[in-house]
Design a protein around this motif. Sequence first.
Motif, PDB file in Angstrom:
ATOM      1  N   GLU B  81       0.875  -1.256   0.076  1.00 22.75           N
ATOM      2  CA  GLU B  81       0.163  -0.141   0.050  1.00 22.75           C
ATOM      3  C   GLU B  81       0.902   1.359  -0.118  1.00 22.75           C
ATOM      4  O   GLU B  81       0.546   2.252  -0.798  1.00 22.75           O
ATOM      5  CB  GLU B  81      -0.798  -0.139   1.056  1.00 22.75           C
ATOM      6  N   TRP B  84       2.031   1.780  -3.433  1.00 20.48           N
ATOM      7  CA  TRP B  84       1.131   2.340  -4.245  1.00 20.48           C
ATOM      8  C   TRP B  84       0.936   3.927  -4.306  1.00 20.48           C
ATOM      9  O   TRP B  84       0.814   4.149  -5.161  1.00 20.48           O
ATOM     10  CB  TRP B  84      -0.115   1.368  -3.984  1.00 20.48           C
ATOM     11  N   PRO B 102      -6.456   0.510  -6.908  1.00 19.94           N
ATOM     12  CA  PRO B 102      -5.558  -0.612  -6.881  1.00 19.94           C
ATOM     13  C   PRO B 102      -6.139  -2.036  -7.434  1.00 19.94           C
ATOM     14  O   PRO B 102      -5.767  -2.957  -7.529  1.00 19.94           O
ATOM     15  CB  PRO B 102      -4.868  -0.753  -5.653  1.00 19.94           C
ATOM     16  N   ALA B 103      -7.683  -2.186  -7.317  1.00 23.19           N
ATOM     17  CA  ALA B 103      -8.292  -3.371  -7.438  1.00 23.19           C
ATOM     18  C   ALA B 103      -8.218  -3.904  -9.096  1.00 23.19           C
ATOM     19  O   ALA B 103      -9.394  -3.599  -9.673  1.00 23.19           O
ATOM     20  CB  ALA B 103      -9.722  -3.207  -7.171  1.00 23.19           C
ATOM     21  N   TYR B 150      -0.652  -6.063  -2.239  1.00 19.39           N
ATOM     22  CA  TYR B 150      -1.636  -4.976  -2.086  1.00 19.39           C
ATOM     23  C   TYR B 150      -2.809  -4.868  -2.974  1.00 19.39           C
ATOM     24  O   TYR B 150      -3.996  -5.064  -2.905  1.00 19.39           O
ATOM     25  CB  TYR B 150      -1.222  -3.707  -1.932  1.00 19.39           C
ATOM     26  N   ILE B 151      -2.465  -5.062  -4.434  1.00 22.56           N
ATOM     27  CA  ILE B 151      -3.491  -5.072  -5.556  1.00 22.56           C
ATOM     28  C   ILE B 151      -4.093  -6.459  -5.254  1.00 22.56           C
ATOM     29  O   ILE B 151      -5.621  -6.230  -5.331  1.00 22.56           O
ATOM     30  CB  ILE B 151      -2.738  -5.043  -7.004  1.00 22.56           C
ATOM     31  N   GLN B 154      -6.845  -5.854  -2.678  1.00 24.94           N
ATOM     32  CA  GLN B 154      -8.020  -4.856  -2.897  1.00 24.94           C
ATOM     33  C   GLN B 154      -8.865  -5.381  -3.945  1.00 24.94           C
ATOM     34  O   GLN B 154      -9.950  -5.063  -4.297  1.00 24.94           O
ATOM     35  CB  GLN B 154      -7.310  -3.674  -3.489  1.00 24.94           C
ATOM     36  N   SER B 155      -8.479  -6.597  -4.577  1.00 23.44           N
ATOM     37  CA  SER B 155      -9.152  -6.935  -5.779  1.00 23.44           C
ATOM     38  C   SER B 155      -9.900  -8.195  -5.302  1.00 23.44           C
ATOM     39  O   SER B 155     -10.709  -8.942  -6.053  1.00 23.44           O
ATOM     40  CB  SER B 155      -8.407  -7.570  -6.934  1.00 23.44           C
ATOM     41  N   ARG B 156      -9.927  -8.657  -4.224  1.00 25.73           N
ATOM     42  CA  ARG B 156     -10.729 -10.068  -3.703  1.00 25.73           C
ATOM     43  C   ARG B 156     -12.195  -9.808  -3.937  1.00 25.73           C
ATOM     44  O   ARG B 156     -12.723  -8.860  -3.699  1.00 25.73           O
ATOM     45  CB  ARG B 156     -10.312  -9.926  -1.854  1.00 25.73           C
TER      46      ARG B 156
END
Lengths: 126, 279, 124
Positions: B81, B84, B102-103, B150-151, B154-156
């Motif tokens: 994070e 980013w 970021p997702a 981190y990406i 965030q994409s979960r």
Amino acid sequence: MMKRKSRVLVTAAGAAAILFGGLVIEPAVHNSAHAESAADAGKKIAFSRKKGNCIACHIIAGGTSPGTIGPPLVGMQARYPDKSKLRAQIWDATKANPITMMPPFGRHKILSEKEIDQVLAFIMTL
Amino acid sequence: MRQKLLPIITALAILSGLPMASAASPEQDLKKFQNYFKKKFPKVKWEEFANGVYAVDPIGRENWEAIEEFPPYEPFIDEGEEMWNKAFANGKHYKDCFPDGPAIAAKYPRWDKAKGMVVTLPLAINNCRKANGEKPLKYKKGKINSLLAYIAFQSRGQKTHVVIPKDDPRALEAYEKGKKFYFTKRGQLNFSCANCHVQNAGNKIRSDILSPALGHTTHWPTYRSKWGTVGTLHRRFTGCNKQVRAKPFKAQGEQYRDLEYFLTYMSNGLPLNGPGARK
Amino acid sequence: MLKGKKMLALAFVSLIITGCATATTSTESKQMAAKSALSKGGSIDAAAVKQAIADAKAAQKKAASVEGEWRDVGKFIKKAEKALKKGDLDTAMKLAKKARVQSELGYKQAMEQRKSASMSLYIP
């Protein structure tokens, strides 16, 4: 030609054995001890991660945490009355099944011919 | 001359005709592939395949759930994070390259028509860095994993949906190459990826259960206890190739990108749940 | 009585085996002695080792060109070169040969898989 020669040899050996009767027992004992040690060597290879690693895929008596990929190695004498067929399977299992998981231990020189014989000697005791 | 050419032409026609006739479409492959695993593991719910081996290994799962209580990948998410949000030397940010970020994990891997190649998320990250005068990150170990973690976090919940565009035959070619790779026996031990993860998924190799191929791509980067850190998917590919005693290919080289393209496509529909934790 | 006969038969066989084994071992060791004498002599064998390493490298390249290189080939070649430098020609030769043979097998495997590998073999 070869056959005749070996027959002569057998006769000669027989004569020698009879002549030196006292010596007969010794080589016989030596021979069985030799066979035993081949199986022992084979057992080590079968259980070694870097060598045969048979245990990674097969249940083998005397081994811990075996894999379940191949069939359990039991009753091998009955399953392979012809020992050479079992040797061929170890040497290159893809001959029988092109997508088998079993590595071609002989064809890809993972084990030497001698090591394959030792593994074979061990497996035949199972 | 003509007599000599004729058999050659015939041979060529047969050669080029055969694969065309027998090649299934990616959609057909996908159905076959996913049905195979559904049939092999009838008790496993669809979304569960995203949990990899823990979908089929109840004992391992207990340990895993305990680990997930205090996820070992958490510090990496935090570091990612920071990365980013930190400006490059030129004052720009990752966000300038990835406006939807970021997702963005579900957008990759994707076919890049202009470049004529499969672009993965790590590759896109380094393209962004290079465009902004920053040094590229290493592709297997190190900092890239934090940013990816981190990406991924965030994409979960996004779903895998790799597209093989029909308007560029090179995309299908890349897919086919990745597919061929997956089923090709390699190395001295003569294993294909599929030997372990299709044919023998769920079986034990020594004391480890082999994970199903379906779901392999949902949870990267992954913290592996064996590594003691977080690593990329291509690092894992490298490890697999070494295990079968084949020389591994370059991380983010064509072979592994195409492989990722095929393999991720095969998991289309599964939720993304990275970063992951594995033995 | 029968037991005795069997024993005798076994003894004959083992005698023959032992005899043969001794014969091979002695010729083998003679050959080995000849080889190492040559190695210590230098020039001829060192050139042969260099050639073997070059052959291994060529085979490695060929295997790599079809994505068929095996894991340890590069390591064997490096070790062979090191052994050559140290003057351990037998070891160098052995490693170079191993690298070449493995490369040839990897090439063969890759070419065969190009033709046969397919998804439908695994998922009909």
